[in-house]
Write an enzyme that holds these catalytic residues in place. Structure first.
Site, mmCIF file in Angstrom:
data_model
loop_
_atom_site.group_PDB
_atom_site.id
_atom_site.type_symbol
_atom_site.label_atom_id
_atom_site.label_comp_id
_atom_site.label_asym_id
_atom_site.label_seq_id
_atom_site.Cartn_x
_atom_site.Cartn_y
_atom_site.Cartn_z
ATOM 1 N N TYR A 1 -3.200 12.001 -7.632
ATOM 2 C CA TYR A 1 -2.875 11.704 -9.088
ATOM 3 C C TYR A 1 -4.369 11.066 -9.434
ATOM 4 C CZ TYR A 1 -1.508 9.609 -13.326
ATOM 5 O OH TYR A 1 -1.552 9.446 -14.760
ATOM 6 N N GLN B 1 5.892 10.917 -15.299
ATOM 7 C CA GLN B 1 6.228 12.234 -15.327
ATOM 8 C C GLN B 1 5.492 13.124 -14.295
ATOM 9 O OE1 GLN B 1 5.035 10.840 -18.051
ATOM 10 N NE2 GLN B 1 3.795 12.121 -19.222
ATOM 11 N N ASN C 1 -1.854 3.603 -13.665
ATOM 12 C CA ASN C 1 -1.342 2.316 -14.442
ATOM 13 C C ASN C 1 0.028 2.185 -13.973
ATOM 14 O OD1 ASN C 1 0.639 4.315 -15.504
ATOM 15 N ND2 ASN C 1 -0.455 4.520 -17.604
ATOM 16 N N SER D 1 -7.800 -3.843 -10.798
ATOM 17 C CA SER D 1 -9.062 -3.877 -9.932
ATOM 18 C C SER D 1 -9.379 -5.197 -9.710
ATOM 19 C CB SER D 1 -10.434 -3.307 -10.855
ATOM 20 O OG SER D 1 -9.979 -1.908 -10.635
ATOM 21 N N GLN E 1 -16.152 -5.107 -12.427
ATOM 22 C CA GLN E 1 -14.644 -5.155 -12.223
ATOM 23 C C GLN E 1 -13.996 -5.497 -13.721
ATOM 24 O OE1 GLN E 1 -13.140 -3.252 -9.526
ATOM 25 N NE2 GLN E 1 -15.453 -2.778 -9.648
ATOM 26 N N HIS F 1 -13.126 -3.007 -16.478
ATOM 27 C CA HIS F 1 -12.180 -2.111 -15.844
ATOM 28 C C HIS F 1 -10.667 -2.242 -16.817
ATOM 29 C CE1 HIS F 1 -12.958 0.719 -12.790
ATOM 30 N NE2 HIS F 1 -13.335 -0.132 -11.939
ATOM 31 N N GLU G 1 23.599 -1.586 26.003
ATOM 32 C CA GLU G 1 23.771 -1.308 24.511
ATOM 33 C C GLU G 1 25.001 -0.712 24.194
ATOM 34 O OE1 GLU G 1 20.236 0.752 23.219
ATOM 35 O OE2 GLU G 1 18.884 -1.117 23.185
ATOM 36 N N HIS H 1 24.882 8.271 25.933
ATOM 37 C CA HIS H 1 23.275 8.069 26.160
ATOM 38 C C HIS H 1 23.181 8.077 27.892
ATOM 39 C CE1 HIS H 1 22.604 7.343 22.113
ATOM 40 N NE2 HIS H 1 21.400 7.063 22.113
#
Length: 430
Positions: free
Chosen positions: A129, A191, A214, A237, A259, A262, A415, A420
């Site tokens: 993204y 989306q 975001n 940030s 920063q 931003h 166990e 097993h």
């Protein structure tokens, strides 16, 4: 009123307030994100086009969601040749750094015929993204796509929001082409995450999703985790600067603002035991912020989520730095390597007066997709291993099973798992 508050490290209430201010109220957005995700699952491409019209102002048909080769070719004609040269240089440096992270499958045979090992396998298909729309983030393209390619991922898919004209910024497209991205789609927000996770008629689902976005993107990644893998849940940030008397206040203020510009939720913190430096940095912040095109954003970040903290010494500054576990940590001190061993929690550490945070954002080589909001306590930067998975390899010989079988049976029976135990017992009888 000063643009940023100056507090003392002994003011625990103020320190806790700073720590808590990094948290985002996600509940207010969760319902909207869930509705978007559900609609993409139900309506596929039609939902993507509808959300593009609603959120981006772009009128796209399903056949126009994928960026064509003609659009990429046009982007190359539009970009500045010097910027393209810088992108190529950044790509090469990022690639060289991440190649050093590559791990190999390994096998360890033992004298009794046992072979143990680990297969290290690149993922088949990943989605990255990249924020977009009115902005351009070619550096984010490189930071996500290059390590995926180094890892050996078969298909790298990129999603990014379109402009209102239904286009993608040419620098973003060129960066994607240079990094070897296979498919590019004009879709952003929650989306886009839904499309990558569930698939639509046009976009096939991926195995893992990486890249910052975001609050909608972050929540969407949280919701699809388990259906697909994700890298991390990124927040606003942040930079934390530890400085001593050797620091230049002009540099320290500039790094904090790098920063703060931003996002209004960004955090910029200075830790220093030098009160003269603290006052000088405060004055520099006021002077420099007034010159920024994004000064309104930076001022809000400095006022609401930032501070200059006066500590009792450099050791205390580093203790507080570890408490904050920042995304970016700068050591503007006289002997930075001397103090590096005291750093336990940071996404990236920048050492010395000539290693400002933007060096890491663009060209140094290490990844700039970093843990935020204190998650550097347990998360790592995006890296080659993000795009790989490991499978254990186990091969026992008759001799080794005869030797270890009784121990396996005992543990299984403790166990209460008789089947097993029997799976081993029948072989020992044979």
């Amino acid at each position: 009123m000063d643009v940023v508050r100056i507090i003392k490290s002994s003011e625990e209430t103020e320190i806790n307030s700073l720590l808590e201010s990094r948290a985002t109220n996600q509940a207010a957005f969760a319902g909207r994100v869930a509705a978007i995700m559900e609609e993409v699952q139900q309506r596929g491409d039609d939902a993507l086009c509808g959300f593009s019209r609603r959120f981006d102002g772009a009128d796209l048909k399903p056949t126009q969601l994928r960026v064509s080769q003609e659009e990429i070719d046009q982007a190359y004609r539009e970009v500045d040749s010097e910027v393209l040269s810088s992108l190529k240089l950044a790509k090469d440096r990022i690639e060289r750094f991440h190649q050093k992270q590559l791990s190999r499958s390994w096998f360890q045979p033992e004298p009794d015929g046992t072979v143990l090992g680990q297969l290290i396998i690149p993922l088949d298909r990943v989605g990255i993204y990249v924020p977009g729309g009115t902005a351009s983030y070619p550096s984010s393209v490189l930071m996500n796509a290059v390590p995926a390619r180094v890892a050996g991922v078969k298909q790298v898919v990129m999603v990014t929001p379109p402009t209102s004209e239904g286009k993608v910024n040419p620098y973003t497209l060129v960066a994607a082409a240079e990094a070897g991205v296979d498919e590019i789609y004009k879709v952003g927000g929650a989306q886009a995450i839904a499309a990558l996770a569930y698939g639509t008629g046009t976009i096939a689902p991926v195995d893992k999703i990486t890249g910052p976005g975001n609050i909608y993107v972050t929540l969407a990644k949280r919701m699809v985790y388990g259906q697909v893998g994700i890298d991390m849940l990124a927040g606003p940030s942040e930079v934390l600067v530890v400085a001593d008397a050797s620091a230049n206040p002009v540099y320290a203020a500039a790094d904090m603002l790098s920063q703060a510009e931003h996002d209004t939720l960004a955090s910029a913190i200075l830790l220093t035991h030098d009160q003269t430096l603290a006052l000088a940095v405060s004055q520099e912040l006021e002077r420099q912020v007034a010159e920024l095109p994004r000064q309104d954003i930076a001022r809000q970040a400095l006022t609401n989520h930032s501070a200059i903290i006066i500590t009792g010494g450099l050791s205390e500054s580093l203790e507080l730095a570890n408490l904050f576990a920042p995304e970016h940590l700068e050591l503007l001190v006289e002997e930075p390597f001397q103090w590096l061993g005291q750093i336990r929690h940071a996404g990236a550490v920048f050492l010395g007066h000539y290693s400002p945070e933007p060096v890491g954002d663009y060209l140094a080589g290490p990844n700039h997709v970093l843990p935020t909001g204190g998650t550097a306590r347990f998360y790592s930067p995006l890296n080659v291993d993000t795009f790989m998975k490991k499978s254990s390899v186990i091969s026992f010989s008759r001799e080794s099973l005869n030797k270890l079988g009784p121990d396996i049976i005992r543990l299984a029976e403790v166990e209460g798992l008789q089947a097993h135990a029997n799976a081993v017992r029948v072989r020992l009888k044979g």
